[in-house]
Write an enzyme that holds these catalytic residues in place. Sequence first.
Site, PDB file in Angstrom:
ATOM      1  CG  HIS A 190      -3.297  -0.596  -3.305  1.00 21.96           C
ATOM      2  ND1 HIS A 190      -2.262  -1.048  -3.205  1.00 21.96           N
ATOM      3  CD2 HIS A 190      -3.786  -0.672  -1.503  1.00 21.96           C
ATOM      4  CE1 HIS A 190      -2.112  -2.164  -2.167  1.00 21.96           C
ATOM      5  NE2 HIS A 190      -2.279  -1.439  -0.682  1.00 21.96           N
ATOM      6  CG  HIS A 226      -6.145  -1.244   1.446  1.00 23.63           C
ATOM      7  ND1 HIS A 226      -5.067  -1.509   1.441  1.00 23.63           N
ATOM      8  CD2 HIS A 226      -6.876  -0.401   1.404  1.00 23.63           C
ATOM      9  CE1 HIS A 226      -4.517  -0.186   1.333  1.00 23.63           C
ATOM     10  NE2 HIS A 226      -5.784   0.568   2.557  1.00 23.63           N
ATOM     11  CB  CYS A 261      -0.793  -0.154   1.037  1.00 23.69           C
ATOM     12  SG  CYS A 261      -1.609  -1.432   1.944  1.00 23.69           S
ATOM     13  CG  ASP A 300      -2.098  -5.991  -2.356  1.00 13.92           C
ATOM     14  OD1 ASP A 300      -2.957  -6.073  -2.411  1.00 13.92           O
ATOM     15  OD2 ASP A 300      -0.505  -5.618  -1.561  1.00 13.92           O
ATOM     16  NE  ARG A 321       1.976  -8.856   5.546  1.00 13.41           N
ATOM     17  CZ  ARG A 321       0.545  -8.952   4.701  1.00 13.41           C
ATOM     18  NH1 ARG A 321       0.269  -9.720   5.252  1.00 13.41           N
ATOM     19  NH2 ARG A 321       0.738  -8.456   3.985  1.00 13.41           N
ATOM     20  CE  LYS A 340     -11.048  -6.779   7.732  1.00 11.90           C
ATOM     21  NZ  LYS A 340     -10.336  -7.544   8.974  1.00 11.90           N
ATOM     22  CD  GLN A 365      -1.115  -9.614   0.170  1.00  8.13           C
ATOM     23  OE1 GLN A 365      -1.028  -8.562   0.159  1.00  8.13           O
ATOM     24  NE2 GLN A 365      -2.184 -10.333   1.684  1.00  8.13           N
TER      25      GLN A 365
END
Length: 631
Positions: free
Chosen positions: A382, A509, A331, A380, A360, A463, A378
């Site tokens: 945005h 996201h 992000c 991912d 992580r 979410k 991911q």
Amino acid sequence: MKVVLPDNSKLELPDGASGLDAARAIGPKLAEQAVLMRVDGRVQDLRLPLHDGEPIQILTTRDKSDPDALAVLRHSSAHLLAEAVTQLYPGVKLAIGPPIENGFYYDFDFPEPIREEDLEKIQAEIERELAEGREWVRQEISRDEARKLFSSDPYKLELVDTAEGDISIYKQGGFTDLCRGPHLQNSKSIKALKLTGLAGAYWRGDSENPQLTRIYGTAFYSREDLDAYLERLELARGRDHRRLGPQLDLFHMSEYSPGSALWTAKGMAIYNALEDLRRRENAKRGYVEVKTPLMWDVELWKRSGHWEKYGENLFRIEHGESLYGLKPMNCPGHMLLFNTQLRSYRDLPIRYAEAAVLHRDEPTGSLQGLTRARQFSQDDAHVFCTEDQIQEEIDAMFDYVDYLYDTFGVRELAHAELATRPDNKLGTDEQWDHTEGVLRRALERIGLRHRVAEGEGAFYGPKIDFFMDDALGRPWQMGTIQLDGQQPERLGCTYMGSDNREHTPYVIHRALYGSLERFIGILLEHYGGDLPFWLAPVQVRVLPVGEAHLAAAQDLAHRLGAIYRADVAEPTDTIGKRIRAAELEKIPFTVVYGDRESDESLAVRERGGEQSTVSLAELLARLEPLLPSDV
RNA sequence: GCCGGAGUAGCUCAGCUGGUAGAGCACCUGAUUUGUAAUCAGGCGGCCGUCGGUUCGAGUCCGACCUCCGGCUCCA
């Protein structure tokens, strides 16, 4: 008074009659076999009184697969466990012992730690109780009496003090437990009980609290059911992606980098199939692919707010005077990229996609193959948009999810959780009604099972999390769609509106596979390694019968290889052995090539053993529709 | 990170109460030239997770650590 039986007939009973009385009135056999009742659909102890007009259903030992009937059996089993433990370990303190999905547990505070081998002793004591037989007696007592009764049990005292409503206790043998019930009449119905494990568990699930010893067990109304359950468990273990991955040579793990997979060429075929699909679909759906640094000065994480909340999970790298962190998410990078130009409302929505490697620092004890890794990617993205664009963007994401779940054949594994407005929410109820409604309708539109987690959304927006179950039924969070009004603000994202003023964009996201690693792990377990054709690392294997057929086999594999992943198993082993190897590798199609074969006539074997003779053109026509549809 | 269990050949596993490591598969070599789930024979292969301790002697006993497994906590 009268109660209503399942066939809608009415049963006349004296006032204050219990479920057991009702069962007796119907027949002695029913009374004997009764384990539980449902009153107006809700489970209730047989000993409790009925009221006029209530619809009742009596469950018996024959309802051996009914979840409620199993729960009561297991709850009573937990009490037998507690009795056995108090017998064998004087001074032990009891916490709680509920039934759970596939069994039950009881939490104890032992004066001395116990070991796995102690379970045998406890199991034997339970067997003794069962042989002797136990009856459960229910009694309602006052709070003060309860405090007196459990004065030497600190955990029970806490439960008495925090319990709502009346206090009830159940006695069996010489054992009394604080318990809401319901329970069996007696232990005769417990035909199979097995202690299955030992684990630490925190009192009330809080790691600040003392750790108790949890003993797990399971119980059934028949021996066969227990055996069938244990066999299912064993089969599930065979589907474990941590076993299948190395076995099929897709990926391996090394203790030199816990939580990070070493992908083989075959594993990468799967990984890249996911990546190719992601890229193709993203492009089609208006996403642009970007790439942002893996490593950032921790100052960025401080600014984004991640440092404070998640700093412990950040892998750190010292660099001179400064400290860097490996990114756990994309992000902030995307927001900085957004900020590199002055944006107009006309530019929005901007959809940045990046499947970068993330790190992580998860606690060692929580790592689990691909499903819980320290390094993963991911899918991912945005989406920077205006408030007006949210609905359309979210709808499009749900279409995308819908497409993915169909394409991968995982729809029945998936369920979602909608997290709604928390107490400290920002904005009006009308706004939340709107955004929550958008998500709820989208869920219903694609027909995904879901539950609502009331009050668990972030303060700036609701979410949706998508979950899938692994082979053992453990749920894993996969994708997510989250509306964020906070981070863009913290990182100073703005655009010029039509009103010639600066606005902060919304950011959605979204990750739809979630982690690619986790997704592959779940896929492997779901298919037990028999991946759909389009995902199989080797899709077609050609087996020349003898040395004389090698050239022709290679030529065929080469031509198939223009479209598919095809290889040749050279005739160093017997044909039988190579077929066996192909089956063990779970290759969808093998083609045996010998004197009888030509482009006009191929001996095709499907995974599992089915054989057919087709021409090359027919084979190609058969394979083509097995590729994912390009919607 | 916490509780419990485990770590022996590339893989699956055997190795009793301490006496110096074994099988099958895989791999290599040779013979066999093979038609839909294992051809035969021979051979190679072990810091018995790591470090330390006890002992004349440790795969075996003890301790610490690492990793894995089942849970708990956590999971942006």
